[in-house]
Design an enzyme around this catalytic site. Structure first.
Site, PDB file in Angstrom:
ATOM      1  N   LYS A  42       0.775  -1.089  -0.067  1.00  0.00           N
ATOM      2  CA  LYS A  42       0.153  -0.065  -0.118  1.00  0.00           C
ATOM      3  C   LYS A  42       0.978   1.186  -0.170  1.00  0.00           C
ATOM      4  O   LYS A  42       0.489   2.211  -0.681  1.00  0.00           O
ATOM      5  CB  LYS A  42      -0.853   0.180   1.203  1.00  0.00           C
ATOM      6  CG  LYS A  42      -1.955  -1.236   1.168  1.00  0.00           C
ATOM      7  CD  LYS A  42      -2.491  -1.434   2.525  1.00  0.00           C
ATOM      8  CE  LYS A  42      -3.533  -2.406   2.442  1.00  0.00           C
ATOM      9  NZ  LYS A  42      -4.336  -2.846   3.791  1.00  0.00           N
ATOM     10  N   GLN A  86      -5.228  -1.554   9.930  1.00  0.00           N
ATOM     11  CA  GLN A  86      -4.773  -2.837   9.404  1.00  0.00           C
ATOM     12  C   GLN A  86      -5.176  -3.862  10.062  1.00  0.00           C
ATOM     13  O   GLN A  86      -4.786  -4.137  11.531  1.00  0.00           O
ATOM     14  CB  GLN A  86      -3.249  -2.887   9.147  1.00  0.00           C
ATOM     15  CG  GLN A  86      -2.747  -4.116   8.485  1.00  0.00           C
ATOM     16  CD  GLN A  86      -3.152  -4.363   7.049  1.00  0.00           C
ATOM     17  OE1 GLN A  86      -3.026  -3.405   6.313  1.00  0.00           O
ATOM     18  NE2 GLN A  86      -3.634  -5.413   6.618  1.00  0.00           N
ATOM     19  N   ASP A 111     -11.497   2.329   3.819  1.00  0.00           N
ATOM     20  CA  ASP A 111     -11.849   0.804   3.941  1.00  0.00           C
ATOM     21  C   ASP A 111     -13.195   0.311   3.784  1.00  0.00           C
ATOM     22  O   ASP A 111     -13.639  -0.943   3.583  1.00  0.00           O
ATOM     23  CB  ASP A 111     -11.042   0.095   4.914  1.00  0.00           C
ATOM     24  CG  ASP A 111     -10.046  -0.601   4.745  1.00  0.00           C
ATOM     25  OD1 ASP A 111      -9.593  -0.870   3.723  1.00  0.00           O
ATOM     26  OD2 ASP A 111      -9.248  -0.964   5.595  1.00  0.00           O
TER      27      ASP A 111
END
Length: 921
Positions: A42, A86, A111
């Site tokens: 990422k 995460q 997300d």
């Protein structure tokens, strides 16, 4: 393709908004290898696209509270537009994952995992939510095939919150007929066989067999599984949830594993971050305001100022802050009606163009004032609420001395006020109290230093100034600066010689040269001269001193002229409090007090946000006197406002007293230090004041006006316009167009107002306009606002009156002759001595801040009109080195006003039941 498109979009953002970059934050708990791998992918993608990515790593000992605290910080960071946690959270402590994902601000949840974004997706609000990155990537892949989703039969295998459930919703709202299957579905093969579009996210290796698949189907495999493989060095290989080798024979399109959905998931994360940044820019685009104005209900006769102020409910100050483009973390609320604005706003907007800069000044006033503050507020209400321009007013904070003394408040008047006026006129956010504390700390330090030097030996004093802490002696930073100033390049306290110790500890202040006085923000004439040090504990050290009013403190001028914390700290350190017996300047830095002053003043440096009656924004910041200081609000307030209004907007600031005082200092001092260049001067005039200048009787506060001011008298008025003519010339001398605002009173006749307008234009004004804003609010200043708009579009050839490198006497003479009309100046002996002293001490190149009466162009308040040929006497010159100017004293004046026979406080009261202030101002 997605990454290339995003690269171009980021470049376009940077071109349109210089200095801007989309920001992505990745919060990780622990140190899982697989998480590290995904995060590195990422970060690499973000760098390639031009996104500023920040990886925040918490240890595996982090608690849920630690993670939530970090999330709260990132939620409030305006540089972060996308923010992901995460998963999984690798912590030794129990952490509720759902609580963590829901703590992320929905507008930053790229997300798409928060309940709010999931709910919006479930309802079909696709344009107002973030979609989880894997389903979003799957959908993009499906679109790339060219297949028409609408009407197709889609099957999703898996029902997780991250992939399966949102994939179902996404296909459904793209008009597919969707079936969700899972490990408990008994007819899984049959259902898969019906699918035109098959998305598999079950987490089971090769669970879906190739023979199940409908010929020609589009197959998206989201699975990542490891199966044993002795041919691989690792002993295993990665496979998906679909048996790829057989499925590819039947599918028209199929994603490989690895290398299919994974890279698209990362690309969609980047896309969502860019989308979030675009939404942020749309919402907070500099100069793009979506502001609600208040509609006035005008009454005749016009009620008292406080009645008007209390009849309108201000909108919440955080709403106003949002309307003018300030971010939540840039605003520090002080209740519902006032707030401080952080200097980070100026840093964020530094690359944005400035708006138009307007200064409001006036002719030489009567003791009653001619309505500059009222005109300032009326003008911004007209520009904002009536002409729908972005506009800010920047005004000074009033002192409580005049508020409770003879003048009353300074919030404007009638239907042109800053509200709530009680808040504006009293403590506001405590800035003046901070100045009082800081100023008096310096005063205490001066006398304490003299006392300690008189009562201690060099070594004893040195031991106390540099004590041993845990057996170690160390200089503080400010003491290091003192040593460097003395040319002593040592950092070990044990290595100084006796001579060096003597130089270090002895400021050797000459008490007769002390210029630093104690201050109080109250009119108290009995503090004009006092004796201090009469207690036996002071061992006979006493001296004559005085109190000044707080707003005359040099620290107030420092606050007004500073352009940041670092600049303020340097200015505070440079303040000269006295001279040594050797004739050398003694500064606040020499006293060791600079850091403490900066701490006391750090919050006061932030401008205060308030609003007008009609809902336009106002910065209220700093309030230096216009006689012994420069009489203008802060540089920082002007700079922030000019960025917020945008290139086509307006910032209207007010200069104290008449144009010969406040405006001249605005140009020669404030603009010199700020680097800002004004576009228009608005010169306020009244028939009343012009009649006084024409020879009318004296105007006295608290006494009814003589009949000459109540009846039409064109001859008297025309004669008095000599003052108006001179002040127009003064403004034009600086190369700036002048618009005259004729502030109309109910006793003025149409002929009188028309005459002033005519004579103003003949004297060189760009325009002259009759104004009725006191009675009508912004509506009564629309013509003035239009004139200011037109004038701001003409060239402004701004120039200073003098070069600061000129000798002190030449700069004084230029102001006296060019601005006041004097034939020459006369320096009395004390002033001559100061010219020599300040030139020797290196202060000769500072600007000049003349301290004289505001009631005449000359030094004599009885001389009205536009006197010429007089000699201007300079009795003394003082230095405000920290603020950055010398101030010659013209005539006599007090820096501590007294209370009149009938102070304003007679009319002020508090309702003990409602808590409402009554009778104020």
């Amino acid at each position: 393709q997605v990454r290339e498109r995003l690269k171009k979009q980021v470049v376009e953002m940077k071109e349109k908004f210089p200095g801007f970059r989309p920001g992505l934050a990745i919060l990780q708990v622990g140190n899982r290898d697989d998480s590290n791998l995904y995060i590195n992918m990422k970060l690499k993608a973000a760098a390639e696209i031009g996104i500023s990515a920040n990886h925040i790593k918490l240890p595996n000992t982090a608690t849920e509270a630690d993670v939530l605290k970090c999330i709260a910080s990132l939620n409030g960071d305006p540089a972060v537009h996308g923010f992901i946690v995460q998963l999984p959270l690798d912590s030794d402590k129990p952490i509720n994952t759902e609580k963590i994902t829901n703590a992320v601000a929905p507008e930053k949840d790229v997300d798409g995992l928060s309940s709010i974004n999931a709910g919006k997706l479930s309802r079909g609000d696709l344009g107002d939510c973030f979609i989880p990155c894997t389903p979003k990537g799957c959908m993009e892949l499906i679109r790339q095939t060219g297949i028409q989703v609408a009407g197709k039969r889609a099957v999703v295998v898996g029902r997780s919150k991250i992939v399966g459930a949102p994939m179902h919703d996404l296909l459904l709202w793209n008009h597919a007929t969707v079936t969700t299957c899972h490990s408990k579905t008994s007819t899984l093969a049959e259902e898969v066989g019906k699918a035109d579009i098959l998305v598999v996210a079950a987490g089971k290796a090769e669970m879906v067999k190739g023979e199940w698949i409908k010929p020609g189907a589009v197959v998206i495999d989201c699975g990542i599984n490891h199966v044993p493989d002795s041919t691989k060095a690792s002993g295993k290989r990665v496979v998906g949830d679909v048996a790829y080798s057989t499925a590819k024979e039947k599918a028209s399109y199929i994603t490989p594993v690895p290398g299919g959905v994974g890279p698209m998931t990362v690309a969609m994360l980047m896309q969502s971050t860019v989308e979030s940044a675009q939404r942020f820019l749309e919402k907070f685009e500099p100069g793009k305001w979506n502001i609600q104005y208040n509609q006035l209900t005008l009454k005749i006769p016009v009620p008292s100022d406080i009645e008007i102020s209390q009849s309108y409910v201000p909108k919440p100050i955080d709403q106003l802050a949002k309307e003018v483009g300030l971010l939540p973390d840039e605003v520090e609320l002080y209740g519902q009606t006032k707030a401080k604005v952080h200097l980070s706003a100026l840093k964020r907007l530094k690359n944005q163009p400035d708006g138009k800069y307007i200064v409001v000044t006036g002719i030489t006033p009567t003791p009653l004032g001619e309505g500059k503050s009222t005109t300032t507020v009326g003008l911004v209400q007209a520009l904002g609420a009536h002409l729908h321009q972005n506009v800010f007013a920047c005004v000074r904070q009033p002192s409580q001395g005049p508020t409770f003394g003879i003048k009353g408040g300074a919030a404007g008047g009638g239907y042109c006020q800053v509200i709530p006026m009680e808040e504006f006129n009293l403590h506001l956010t405590g800035d003046i109290h901070a100045i009082t504390a800081a100023n008096n700390l310096v005063a205490a330090a001066v006398d304490a230093r003299i006392f300690h030097e008189l009562t201690q030996t060099d070594q004893a004093f040195y031991n106390r100034l540099v004590p041993a802490v845990s057996g170690v002696r160390k200089f503080s930073d400010i003491q290091i600066r003192r040593l460097q100033k003395l040319g002593i390049n040592k950092t070990d306290p044990m290595t100084l010689t006796k001579e060096e110790i003597n130089s270090f500890v002895r400021l050797d202040i000459d008490p007769g040269t002390i210029t630093w006085q104690r201050v109080l923000d109250t009119n108290d004439r009995f503090l004009r001269k006092i004796t201090i040090g009469q207690s036996p504990t002071e061992k006979g050290f006493s001296r004559t001193a005085q109190f000044d009013i707080t707003v005359s403190s040099e620290i107030m001028a420092v606050l007004a002229l500073s352009d940041g914390l670092d600049d303020m700290k340097k200015r505070l350190g440079r303040m000269v409090v006295a001279s040594s017996k050797r004739g050398e300047p003694v500064t606040a830095d020499d006293l060791g007090v600079t850091g403490a002053l900066a701490v006391l003043m750090k919050d006061a440096l932030k401008p205060n946000l308030m609003q007008t009656l009609e809902g336009t924004p106002v910065f209220v910041h700093a309030g230096p006197f216009a006689n012994i200081a420069h009489g203008n609000s802060s540089v920082l307030a002007d700079k922030i406002a000019l960025k917020l209004v945008g290139e086509e907007g307006f910032v209207v600031t007010e200069a104290g007293f008449g144009a010969d005082i406040g405006m001249e200092k605005f140009f020669n001092i404030k603009c010199r230090y700020s680097g800002l260049r004004p576009h228009v001067v608005v010169l306020v005039a009244t028939v009343r004041a012009l009649k006084m200048h024409g020879g009318g009787p004296a105007v006295t506060a608290g006494v009814p006006l003589p009949k000459e001011y109540m009846e039409e008298n064109l001859q008297l008025l025309a004669k008095g316009c000599s003052n108006l003519n001179k002040q127009i010339q003064n403004a034009r001398m600086f190369g700036v167009p002048v618009v005259v605002a004729v502030n109309a009173f109910k006793t003025d006749t149409k002929a009188e107002l028309a005459l002033v307008v005519q004579l103003a234009k003949e004297a060189g004004a760009f325009d002259a306009v009759e104004c009725t804003h006191w009675a009508e609010g912004g509506k009564g200043a629309v013509a003035l606002a239009r004139a200011v708009q037109r004038a701001s579009q003409t060239p402004s050839n701004f120039r200073f009156l003098y070069n600061v490198e000129l000798p002190i006497i030449d700069k004084i003479r230029l102001i006296a002759q060019q601005i006041y009309g004097a034939s020459d100046v006369e320096l009395l002996p004390e002033a001559q001595e100061k010219v020599a002293l300040y030139t020797k001490q290196g202060f000769g190149n500072l600007p000049i801040c003349m301290a004289k009466t505001h009631l005449s162009l000359s030094h004599d308040p009885e001389q009205k009109g536009a006197p010429t040929g007089f000699i201007l006497p300079i009795r003394d010159i003082r230095a405000s080195v920290g603020a950055g100017f010398l101030y010659p004293l013209v005539g006599t004046m007090s820096t501590m006003p007294g209370l009149p026979t009938r102070p304003c406080f007679y009319d002020i009261d508090l309702d003990p039941v409602s808590g409402q202030v009554n009778g104020l101002f």
